[in-house]
Design an enzyme around this catalytic site. Structure first.
Site, PDB file in Angstrom:
ATOM      1  N   HIS A  13       3.786  10.713  -5.924  1.00 12.60           N
ATOM      2  CA  HIS A  13       4.189   9.440  -5.276  1.00 12.60           C
ATOM      3  C   HIS A  13       3.023   8.456  -5.392  1.00 12.60           C
ATOM      4  CE1 HIS A  13       6.495   7.235  -1.963  1.00 12.60           C
ATOM      5  NE2 HIS A  13       5.487   6.443  -2.316  1.00 12.60           N
ATOM      6  N   HIS A  15       1.722   4.249  -6.243  1.00 11.86           N
ATOM      7  CA  HIS A  15       1.948   2.825  -6.547  1.00 11.86           C
ATOM      8  C   HIS A  15       0.772   2.350  -7.392  1.00 11.86           C
ATOM      9  CE1 HIS A  15       5.080   2.332  -3.396  1.00 11.86           C
ATOM     10  NE2 HIS A  15       4.395   3.296  -2.810  1.00 11.86           N
ATOM     11  N   ARG A  17       1.254  -0.654  -9.174  1.00 12.48           N
ATOM     12  CA  ARG A  17       1.515  -2.097  -9.310  1.00 12.48           C
ATOM     13  C   ARG A  17       1.529  -2.502 -10.790  1.00 12.48           C
ATOM     14  NH1 ARG A  17       2.829  -1.479  -4.048  1.00 12.48           N
ATOM     15  NH2 ARG A  17       1.066  -1.579  -2.648  1.00 12.48           N
ATOM     16  N   ASN A  41       8.683  -0.317  -6.739  1.00 13.11           N
ATOM     17  CA  ASN A  41       8.826  -1.490  -5.865  1.00 13.11           C
ATOM     18  C   ASN A  41       7.911  -2.635  -6.277  1.00 13.11           C
ATOM     19  OD1 ASN A  41       6.553   0.001  -4.977  1.00 13.11           O
ATOM     20  ND2 ASN A  41       6.728  -0.755  -2.894  1.00 13.11           N
ATOM     21  N   LYS A  99      14.628   5.897  -6.429  1.00 15.85           N
ATOM     22  CA  LYS A  99      13.993   5.714  -5.119  1.00 15.85           C
ATOM     23  C   LYS A  99      14.889   4.882  -4.224  1.00 15.85           C
ATOM     24  CE  LYS A  99      10.782   5.610  -1.942  1.00 15.85           C
ATOM     25  NZ  LYS A  99       9.372   5.311  -1.922  1.00 15.85           N
ATOM     26  N   HIS A 136      12.494   6.770   1.070  1.00 18.94           N
ATOM     27  CA  HIS A 136      11.657   6.212   2.135  1.00 18.94           C
ATOM     28  C   HIS A 136      12.476   6.433   3.401  1.00 18.94           C
ATOM     29  CE1 HIS A 136       8.508   3.585   3.862  1.00 18.94           C
ATOM     30  NE2 HIS A 136       9.408   3.600   4.828  1.00 18.94           N
ATOM     31  N   HIS A 174       6.406  11.010   1.814  1.00 17.17           N
ATOM     32  CA  HIS A 174       5.366  10.758   2.821  1.00 17.17           C
ATOM     33  C   HIS A 174       5.827  11.109   4.237  1.00 17.17           C
ATOM     34  CE1 HIS A 174       7.702   7.065   2.827  1.00 17.17           C
ATOM     35  NE2 HIS A 174       7.102   6.574   1.764  1.00 17.17           N
ATOM     36  N   LEU A 219       3.115   2.640   5.941  1.00 11.28           N
ATOM     37  CA  LEU A 219       4.456   2.997   6.423  1.00 11.28           C
ATOM     38  C   LEU A 219       4.966   4.204   5.666  1.00 11.28           C
ATOM     39  CD1 LEU A 219       6.001  -0.559   6.812  1.00 11.28           C
ATOM     40  CD2 LEU A 219       5.354   1.027   8.647  1.00 11.28           C
ATOM     41  N   ASP A 247       0.980   8.425  -2.085  1.00 14.44           N
ATOM     42  CA  ASP A 247       1.435   7.099  -1.645  1.00 14.44           C
ATOM     43  C   ASP A 247       0.276   6.107  -1.687  1.00 14.44           C
ATOM     44  OD1 ASP A 247       3.285   5.176  -0.955  1.00 14.44           O
ATOM     45  OD2 ASP A 247       3.180   5.594   1.195  1.00 14.44           O
ATOM     46  N   HIS A 251      -3.440  -2.945  -1.919  1.00 19.70           N
ATOM     47  CA  HIS A 251      -3.180  -4.355  -1.578  1.00 19.70           C
ATOM     48  C   HIS A 251      -4.529  -5.053  -1.599  1.00 19.70           C
ATOM     49  CE1 HIS A 251       1.006  -3.979  -0.114  1.00 19.70           C
ATOM     50  NE2 HIS A 251       0.638  -2.768   0.257  1.00 19.70           N
ATOM     51  N   ALA A 263       1.318  -3.180   4.517  1.00 20.48           N
ATOM     52  CA  ALA A 263       1.278  -1.723   4.750  1.00 20.48           C
ATOM     53  C   ALA A 263       0.846  -1.018   3.473  1.00 20.48           C
ATOM     54  CB  ALA A 263       2.662  -1.234   5.162  1.00 20.48           C
TER      55      ALA A 263
HETATM   56  O1  DOR Z   1       2.492   1.819   3.336  1.00 18.03           O
HETATM   57  C1  DOR Z   1       3.276   1.701   2.408  1.00 18.03           C
HETATM   58  N1  DOR Z   1       2.978   0.938   1.344  1.00 18.03           N
HETATM   59  N2  DOR Z   1       4.452   2.320   2.477  1.00 18.03           N
HETATM   60  C2  DOR Z   1       5.405   2.120   1.572  1.00 18.03           C
HETATM   61  O2  DOR Z   1       6.454   2.680   1.706  1.00 18.03           O
HETATM   62  C3  DOR Z   1       5.201   1.156   0.467  1.00 18.03           C
HETATM   63  C4  DOR Z   1       3.798   0.973   0.184  1.00 18.03           C
HETATM   64  C5  DOR Z   1       3.511  -0.209  -0.726  1.00 18.03           C
HETATM   65  O3  DOR Z   1       4.194  -0.374  -1.735  1.00 18.03           O
HETATM   66  O4  DOR Z   1       2.588  -0.967  -0.422  1.00 18.03           O
HETATM   67 ZN    ZN Z   2       5.163   4.626  -1.431  1.00 23.70          ZN
END
Ligand code: DOR
Ligand code: ZN
Length: 341
Positions: A13, A15, A17, A41, A99, A136, A174, A219, A247, A251, A263
């Site tokens: 899992h 990210h 980007r 996402n 997803k 999720h 998660h 999250l 996860d 950011h 999050a």
């Molecule tokens: O904390 C999180 N950040 N939870 C998620 O489900 C998405 C993720 C994100 O893409 O930033």
């Molecule tokens: Zn995630």
């Protein structure tokens, strides 16, 4: 010097980007993991096979030259997804799952599913074509307390999904609560869960006690200590239903240190070291390899990796930033370090 050698792990899992952030974070993931399940996402979300293949190319071209890393693509379920889209995904060797984001649950989830009942034909197709559903698992009901949203999702939705699609492979992503652990343990063999390093290492005091610490906000949100203990027990139990999924969710620092902060915890720079810390705290380092390197591959019906990584017991201080991203535990010490990969 104490060392720990394990089969090279995968991250189920992740990210990464796109654009500039991808170039900062991808080398971290690729230095540790052979493969990673790539979350869809983005803005706009990765909905079609063609978009997933384009995104895959962008990831491959952002890899360091010496990297040996395979991105495993996923598609984002929307109300507009069709049974034909599911079939096309099943026919594509690079797409490994769908997803489901409940609309509004988290970062870039606006295009997610508002009413799960409307996607039952899609779940039937995923069951038929043997594509895993990644969840999720939080309700978005504004009247539901944020600390209860995972438990209520299980009660309202997941119980029905697993009852109505008994052969659908489901990953509750998660997991953060003892209720989720119990649900997964008692469900069929086709129901599994990923666990992040932050949910193994911290409880909700890390975010809220002594001042607000936005870099611990993700999250589903960190929960009480009793839940953390249940997660540590599950991760270190040797039960193949629980496997590694960081996860890691980068950011830019200013978007987290903000009146309405994003999050996500950034952990890719030292993911396996963070897990090693959590497993060592309960004398369970011998269980790390199954959790990190075997059970996820088995669940996704992919071969286990055959090469290894080595960690050394060595104290080092996490930097305050990687580019414009503040890492999890910035400025604090870690006691394991990846030394060869
Ligand atoms: O904390 C999180 N950040 N939870 C998620 O489900 C998405 C993720 C994100 O893409 O930033
Ligand atoms: Zn995630």
């Amino acid at each position: 010097m104490k060392t720990l050698t394990i089969t090279r792990p995968d991250d189920w899992h992740t990210h990464v980007r796109n654009g500039a952030i991808l170039k900062t974070v991808l080398p971290h993931t690729a230095a540790q993991f052979a493969r990673a399940i790539i979350m869809p996402n983005l803005k706009p979300p990765v909905i079609t096979v063609a978009q997933a293949l384009n995104y895959r190319e962008e990831i491959l071209s952002a890899l360091p030259k010496d990297a040996n890393f395979t991105p495993l693509m996923t598609l984002y379920l929307t109300a507009a997804t069709t049974v034909e889209d599911i079939k096309a995904a099943a026919d594509c060797e690079h797409v490994h799952a769908f997803k489901l984001y409940p609309a509004g649950a988290t970062t870039n989830s606006d295009a997610g599913v508002a009413n799960i009942a409307t996607i039952y034909p899609l779940l039937a197709a995923m069951e038929k074509y043997e594509l895993p559903l990644l969840l999720h698992g939080e309700v978005t009901d504004e009247t539901c307390d944020i600390f209860d949203r995972e438990r209520v999702f299980i009660e309202r939705h997941l119980t029905a999904i697993t009852r109505d699609f008994p052969n659908l492979r489901v990953v509750l992503e998660h997991v953060t609560t003892s209720e989720a652990v119990q649900f997964v343990e008692s469900a069929g063999e086709n129901v599994a869960a990923t666990i992040t390093p932050q949910h193994l290492l911290f409880n909700r005091n890390a975010i809220l006690a002594g001042g607000i610490r936005p870099h611990y906000y993700c999250l589903p949100i960190l929960k009480r200590e009793q839940h953390r203990l249940a997660l540590v027990k599950a991760a270190t139990s040797g039960n193949a239903k629980f496997f590694l999924g960081t996860d890691t969710a980068p950011h830019l620092t200013h978007t987290k240190e903000n009146a309405c902060g994003c999050a996500g915890c950034y952990s890719a720079f030292a993911a396996i070291e963070l897990y090693a810390e959590a497993f060592e705290q309960v004398n369970a380092l011998d269980k790390l390899e199954g959790f990190a390197s075997f059970y996820g591959a088995d669940f996704y019906r992919l071969p286990r990796n055959t090469d290894t990584i080595t960690l050394e017991k060595q104290t080092w201080t996490i930097p305050s930033a990687y580019g414009d991203i503040t890492p999890l535990k910035a400025g604090e010490d870690l006691s394991w370090k990846l030394i060869n990969s």
